[in-house]
Write a protein that holds these residues in place. Structure first.
Motif, short mmCIF file in Angstrom:
data_model
loop_
_atom_site.label_atom_id
_atom_site.label_comp_id
_atom_site.label_asym_id
_atom_site.label_seq_id
_atom_site.Cartn_x
_atom_site.Cartn_y
_atom_site.Cartn_z
N ARG A 1 0.83 -1.50 0.04
CA ARG A 1 0.05 0.03 0.00
C ARG A 1 0.99 1.15 -0.02
N TYR A 2 0.28 2.42 -0.05
CA TYR A 2 1.17 3.68 -0.14
C TYR A 2 0.86 4.40 1.22
N LYS B 1 5.44 3.61 -1.78
CA LYS B 1 4.86 2.30 -1.43
C LYS B 1 5.56 1.51 -0.44
#
Length: 250
Positions: free
Chosen positions: A73-74, A88
């Motif tokens: 995920r970011y 990320k």
């Protein structure tokens, strides 16, 4: 909780794929680093942990994500929001990798024994409860299979054909010796069966007998016929000891 063989079969294939992904040294070391980190890890941190470039680390990390071993995920490191695109980050999934060749189903045995402990009646001992639980589980699976495939009347030959998929999914490695005799080349409960043969083989026999009853196969039975390195049970026509001539469906 009921044990689902199709889920396990799919999990086994996924496990083999995952082990293959982890065969690369840098990838395996980054995966171990991220699991130990107990937090989301950036590509830069993962790359530094094994001494490779960020670009190469990104390639390996994405492979681990594709294999279901990591999720990405970011997010800004430390949860601090900054201007611009967030980096990320990667963290482990809850995937558990188990690969066994030949196939072993110790979790099924444990599940049956747990049910036996939880449901033991006042008029039963532990062994009787275990046999009842195994037979009941097999019967439920057989009834479920019959509802799904709606095979009509089943004699020995067609009955074995209906049984083979489940037996294969459970790791028994079924081999059709004759049209109405099925030999099970693998014991899914080894080496526990060798440690407590009366209990484990008895539960195995009860489980497979229950399955035949639930599937409503006429003229077919599970018999105890132990062979070194194989399952203790064979399937054959009723009244046969496992070595008789094949009987034909009517």
């Amino acid at each position: 909780m009921a044990f689902d063989p199709s889920t396990r079969a799919g999990a086994a294939h996924s496990a083999i794929d995952s082990v293959s992904v982890l065969s690369e040294d840098s990838r395996r070391r980054m995966f171990a680093f991220i699991r130990r980190a107990s937090r989301a890890v950036t590509r830069d941190e993962a790359a530094a942990s094994v001494g490779i470039s960020r670009k190469l680390a990104a390639f390996h990390l994405d492979k681990l994500v594709d294999a279901g071993l990591l999720r990405a995920r970011y997010e800004s490191p430390g949860g601090i929001r900054k201007v611009g695109r967030q980096p990320k980050v990667y963290e482990p999934t809850r995937a558990q990798i188990t690969v066994s060749i030949p196939d072993r189903r110790h979790e099924l045995l444990a599940d049956l024994l747990l049910d036996a402990v939880l449901t033991e009646g006042a008029d039963e001992n532990a062994t009787q409860s275990a046999m009842r639980t195994a037979e009941q589980r097999g019967r439920e699976l057989g009834e479920g299979a019959r509802d799904e495939i709606r095979p009509g009347r089943l004699g020995p030959e067609r009955g074995l054909t209906a049984c083979e998929q489940l037996l294969d999914e459970y790791g028994y490695e079924p081999v059709r010796e004759t049209p109405t005799h099925l030999r099970l080349r693998n014991c899914p409960f080894h080496p526990l069966a060798a440690k407590a043969p009366d209990l484990v083989c008895g539960m195995n026999h009860a489980f497979l007998s229950g399955y035949l009853d639930g599937l409503k196969v006429n003229g077919l039975q599970a018999v105890l016929a132990p062979e070194p390195g194989e399952c203790c049970v064979r399937l054959g026509p009723s009244g046969d000891d496992g070595d008789g001539q094949a009987a034909q469906d009517h």
